[in-house]
Write an enzyme that holds these catalytic residues in place. Sequence first.
Site, PDB file in Angstrom:
ATOM      1  N   GLU A  39      27.788   5.204 -50.758  1.00 21.81           N
ATOM      2  CA  GLU A  39      27.255   3.482 -51.568  1.00 21.81           C
ATOM      3  C   GLU A  39      25.761   4.123 -52.493  1.00 21.81           C
ATOM      4  OE1 GLU A  39      28.662   0.312 -50.197  1.00 21.81           O
ATOM      5  OE2 GLU A  39      27.862  -1.241 -51.784  1.00 21.81           O
ATOM      6  N   ARG A 274      26.898  10.050 -35.926  1.00 19.95           N
ATOM      7  CA  ARG A 274      26.250   9.825 -36.848  1.00 19.95           C
ATOM      8  C   ARG A 274      24.149  10.252 -36.206  1.00 19.95           C
ATOM      9  NH1 ARG A 274      26.520   5.871 -39.563  1.00 19.95           N
ATOM     10  NH2 ARG A 274      24.568   4.735 -40.491  1.00 19.95           N
ATOM     11  N   LYS A 284      20.569   1.047 -43.856  1.00 15.09           N
ATOM     12  CA  LYS A 284      19.789   0.784 -44.966  1.00 15.09           C
ATOM     13  C   LYS A 284      19.133  -0.702 -45.341  1.00 15.09           C
ATOM     14  CE  LYS A 284      23.250   3.111 -48.125  1.00 15.09           C
ATOM     15  NZ  LYS A 284      24.143   2.684 -48.496  1.00 15.09           N
TER      16      LYS A 284
HETATM   17  P1  ATP Z   1      26.291   1.121 -45.135  1.00 16.93           P
HETATM   18  O1  ATP Z   1      25.826   0.018 -43.909  1.00 16.93           O
HETATM   19  O2  ATP Z   1      25.913   1.120 -46.217  1.00 16.93           O
HETATM   20  O3  ATP Z   1      27.706   1.770 -45.600  1.00 16.93           O
HETATM   21  P2  ATP Z   1      25.799   4.313 -44.839  1.00 16.93           P
HETATM   22  O4  ATP Z   1      24.556   4.265 -43.841  1.00 16.93           O
HETATM   23  O5  ATP Z   1      27.790   4.409 -44.557  1.00 16.93           O
HETATM   24  O6  ATP Z   1      25.018   2.454 -45.209  1.00 16.93           O
HETATM   25  P3  ATP Z   1      26.670   5.176 -47.343  1.00 16.93           P
HETATM   26  O7  ATP Z   1      26.225   5.121 -48.302  1.00 16.93           O
HETATM   27  O8  ATP Z   1      27.767   4.826 -47.172  1.00 16.93           O
HETATM   28  O9  ATP Z   1      25.423   4.321 -46.317  1.00 16.93           O
HETATM   29  O10 ATP Z   1      26.630   6.690 -46.739  1.00 16.93           O
HETATM   30  C1  ATP Z   1      27.206   7.722 -47.382  1.00 16.93           C
HETATM   31  C2  ATP Z   1      27.563   9.146 -45.723  1.00 16.93           C
HETATM   32  O11 ATP Z   1      26.205   8.908 -45.230  1.00 16.93           O
HETATM   33  C3  ATP Z   1      28.714   8.270 -44.945  1.00 16.93           C
HETATM   34  O12 ATP Z   1      29.658   9.558 -45.398  1.00 16.93           O
HETATM   35  C4  ATP Z   1      28.100   7.929 -43.540  1.00 16.93           C
HETATM   36  O13 ATP Z   1      29.412   8.153 -42.770  1.00 16.93           O
HETATM   37  C5  ATP Z   1      26.514   9.404 -43.939  1.00 16.93           C
HETATM   38  N1  ATP Z   1      25.558   8.532 -42.846  1.00 16.93           N
HETATM   39  C6  ATP Z   1      25.323   7.072 -43.147  1.00 16.93           C
HETATM   40  N2  ATP Z   1      24.198   7.486 -41.970  1.00 16.93           N
HETATM   41  C7  ATP Z   1      24.364   8.440 -40.710  1.00 16.93           C
HETATM   42  C8  ATP Z   1      23.795   8.911 -40.321  1.00 16.93           C
HETATM   43  N3  ATP Z   1      22.901   8.109 -39.574  1.00 16.93           N
HETATM   44  N4  ATP Z   1      24.232  10.454 -39.768  1.00 16.93           N
HETATM   45  C9  ATP Z   1      24.758  11.326 -40.476  1.00 16.93           C
HETATM   46  N5  ATP Z   1      25.860  10.845 -41.620  1.00 16.93           N
HETATM   47  C10 ATP Z   1      25.793   9.527 -41.876  1.00 16.93           C
END
Ligand code: ATP
Length: 569
Positions: A39, A274, A284
Amino acid sequence: MNTERNDAPAASNFIRNIIDDDNRTGKWGQRVETRFPPEPNGYLHIGHAKSICLNFGVARSYGGVCHLRFDDTNPEKESVEYVDSIIESVRWLGFEWTKDGNEQLYFASDYYDKLYEFAELLIQRGKAYVDSQSAEEMRANRGSATEVGTPSRFRERSVEENLDLFRRMKAGEFKEGEHVLRAKIDMSAPNFNMRDPVIYRIRFAHHYRTGDTWCVYPMYDYTHCISDALENITHSLCTLEFEDHRPLYDWILNELAEAGIFTRPLPQQIEFSRLNLTYAITSKRKLLQLVSEGHVDGWDDPRLPTIVGVRRRGFTPESIQLFCERIGITKVDSWIDMSVFEGALRDDLDAKAPRTAAVLDPVKLIIDNFPEGVTEPCSAPVHPHHPERGVREFPISRELWIERDDYNETPPKGYFRLFPGNKVRLRYGYVIECIGADKDENGNVVAVHCNYFPDSKSGTEGANNYKVKGNIHWVSVAAACPAEVRIYDRLFKEAQPDAGGRDFLEALNPDSKRVVNAYLEQGAQDALPEQRYQFERHGYFVADRVDSKPGKPVFNRIVSLRDSWGKPA
Ligand code: ATP
Ligand code: MG
């Protein structure tokens, strides 16, 4: 040193096993299409790198493609700035999103028309309804873990009424919160996500791509699975918190398949754990707080685990890929220690980085018996294990810079460096014997004195006649190049700074950045931005990509060496 990693096959994991099975049964033919769906509401961080390496890595190794898709359905928080930075970061990490020469770059917001059309279709098929309860009523009627939910009194509206209301929602006739569109699933489902989830809400918000065209926006769960299906994604990899959303993912796609929109097989959501990295924050929202409140110097502050931050710190794309390979992919949530990340950088750079000398906390060393005005050439390998990379040359003269803590008038036990009467080797130069030091009125050492042994030069026969335990680096005062060096350390003092909902600001390390005026061996002053070195005995350093200029270098410490001090070379 790790020399095998580039040709080693990718480690197996449960996701690859699923793909292998699919390829065996021919579920998708042999097609593998994944997507990385950020996002654009912030900068990517090291957690995203795990997802990027997985999604792009899997696609690459199966000869498939990974789409870069912006999941941009929250108009309030998203912007082009974030889109641009995400694109740059994924590229920098070493991945691309082309298939047959065509870019596979997508935006969920490009699907707004389709998403809307499918929502009307769900209404027509009796699978969605406009709910006009207040937010409080909806919450109260959702039930709990032990109680089933209560159906809304609007749940049995006719298709005509639902269509009319939904169209008027779209036309802007209602206020935010007055109505929502909900999937009609099961108010008594044990899984909350199936208790008639909201799929559209009213928002009078400007979207960075669609402007003011829309005042109804689709919810994430509704958008994501449809985007996957529209793009013919085969395996939709996401983090574990979406496990409970999978039944909804499948429900929506199944309903649209029943309606003839999509054909089977439908994309499969697969969850993995994650990345949690110690001494780092990967939320974020919290990263935004660190930046906006000025606790760090911007999104690319070298102490941040953002991709732009670790890049500026000096981490290489290869070291990040290596790190992601090493931590692997599982379904078990765990914490990875920062030392694993730092270790990957050392293992990547050990083989690559040219060596050079740098004195970070300089004090003068005067060789009393070395003639004034004379310089003598010395040389050292650019890389100790790669003689083919040649030698570096630098002069020795009567006055040198050495590290302040390489002299100690009252040495502790086991200290083998300079103290009166002790001998050490000046690395790649001569053996010297320490005489003592000059001090100022406060007792601070201003210069160390020694004599050298002219027949002890490294690389000459006489060198072997001297057995010394200490080996120190130095640069000649006349040839030294002054440089600003930023010594970075971990941003937090505690391994899990935000554990248990604690205020992570209290765990900030006040010594995470120290700026010193150093002297570098000649040659390093011409470093190009992002050029990396091993400063002998200190660690790995990079010419800062923003502030460093050839002739006026600024270096960042990436990581220290594992064992830095006092080891004879
Ligand atoms: P938000 O809280 O804004 O949703 P987010 O960390 O989920 O933050 P996204 O931009 O939605 O951010 O994430 C993009 C992709 O990265 C998603 O598929 C998410 O699952 C993956 N992702 C985010 N953080 C992690 C992490 N710490 N480890 C592995 N994958 C991650
Ligand atoms: Mg997310």
